[in-house]
Design a protein around this motif. Structure first.
Motif, short mmCIF file in Angstrom:
data_model
loop_
_atom_site.label_atom_id
_atom_site.label_comp_id
_atom_site.label_asym_id
_atom_site.label_seq_id
_atom_site.Cartn_x
_atom_site.Cartn_y
_atom_site.Cartn_z
N SER A 82 5.51 54.62 31.05
CA SER A 82 5.86 53.32 31.65
C SER A 82 5.79 52.19 30.63
N THR A 127 5.48 48.71 35.77
CA THR A 127 4.27 48.87 36.58
C THR A 127 4.56 49.70 37.82
N ILE A 128 5.69 49.44 38.46
CA ILE A 128 6.07 50.21 39.65
C ILE A 128 6.36 51.65 39.27
N ALA A 132 7.47 44.29 35.86
CA ALA A 132 7.32 44.77 37.24
C ALA A 132 7.88 46.18 37.37
N SER A 133 9.02 46.43 36.75
CA SER A 133 9.63 47.77 36.81
C SER A 133 8.73 48.82 36.19
N THR A 140 3.10 53.52 38.82
CA THR A 140 2.46 53.76 40.11
C THR A 140 3.16 54.86 40.89
N LEU A 141 4.48 54.87 40.88
CA LEU A 141 5.22 55.93 41.58
C LEU A 141 4.92 57.31 40.99
N LEU A 185 3.69 45.45 45.86
CA LEU A 185 4.19 46.81 46.11
C LEU A 185 3.24 47.85 45.52
N VAL A 186 2.79 47.62 44.31
CA VAL A 186 1.85 48.54 43.65
C VAL A 186 0.56 48.67 44.47
N GLY A 214 6.08 42.68 42.74
CA GLY A 214 5.81 43.97 42.09
C GLY A 214 4.37 44.41 42.27
N GLU A 215 3.44 43.49 42.06
CA GLU A 215 2.02 43.83 42.22
C GLU A 215 1.66 44.11 43.67
#
Length: 160
Positions: free
Chosen positions: A98, A126-127, A123-124, A130-131, A71-72, A68-69
């Motif tokens: 979020s 955080t993503i 993780a969800s 970011t999105l 991807l972020v 997750g991190e």
């Protein structure tokens, strides 16, 4: 240094410089984050055992959090870019939303999947943050940053 340079470029209306700075910063973030994440992923058992045998059960959760991190990281410093272009309210709203989503997901997933459910929730959230910030940054700067630039343009899909 990045923050000040982003703010100056935005104040001058120099979108090209903003995009260049964001691309550079994203590259640096990924180059620093990827080796750490890969190291954690490869050595997770050894690292977790150092905290005690019960922590080894969290190895899968550590994988989820690392991925997750990572991807972020590929989206770059979108929150910084928004802060430096007077879009603090967008960052606060995305963070609040979020956080609420993360808490809701923890309440739903953790009772069933334990620490893995909690990791998926975090993780969800955080993503998601970011999105949302990446989409706002796209609107402000006129270009998609980081991983968002690799995705097909939503606008071009609607024109067809």
């Amino acid at each position: 240094v990045l923050s000040a340079r982003l703010a100056k470029a935005h104040a001058r209306g120099d979108r090209r410089e903003v995009r260049r700075l964001m691309s550079w910063a994203t590259g640096v973030i990924v180059m620093l984050t990827a080796p750490l994440a890969i190291g954690l992923l490869l050595c997770r058992q050894s690292i977790l055992i150092a905290f005690g045998e019960p922590f080894v059960a969290g190895a899968t959760a550590l994988v989820v959090l690392c991925l997750g991190e990572l991807l972020v990281a590929t989206f770059g410093p979108v929150a910084v870019a928004l802060f430096m272009t007077n879009r603090e309210v967008k960052v606060v709203r995305a963070s609040t939303i979020s956080t609420v989503v993360t808490i809701a997901l923890v309440l739903v997933l953790a009772p069933h999947w334990g620490v893995l459910g909690a990791a998926l929730a975090v993780a969800s959230g955080t993503i998601l943050r970011t999105l949302v910030l990446a989409v706002h940054a796209q609107r402000v700067h006129g270009a998609r940053h980081g991983a968002l630039a690799l995705l097909p343009s939503w606008a071009s899909r609607h024109r067809r």
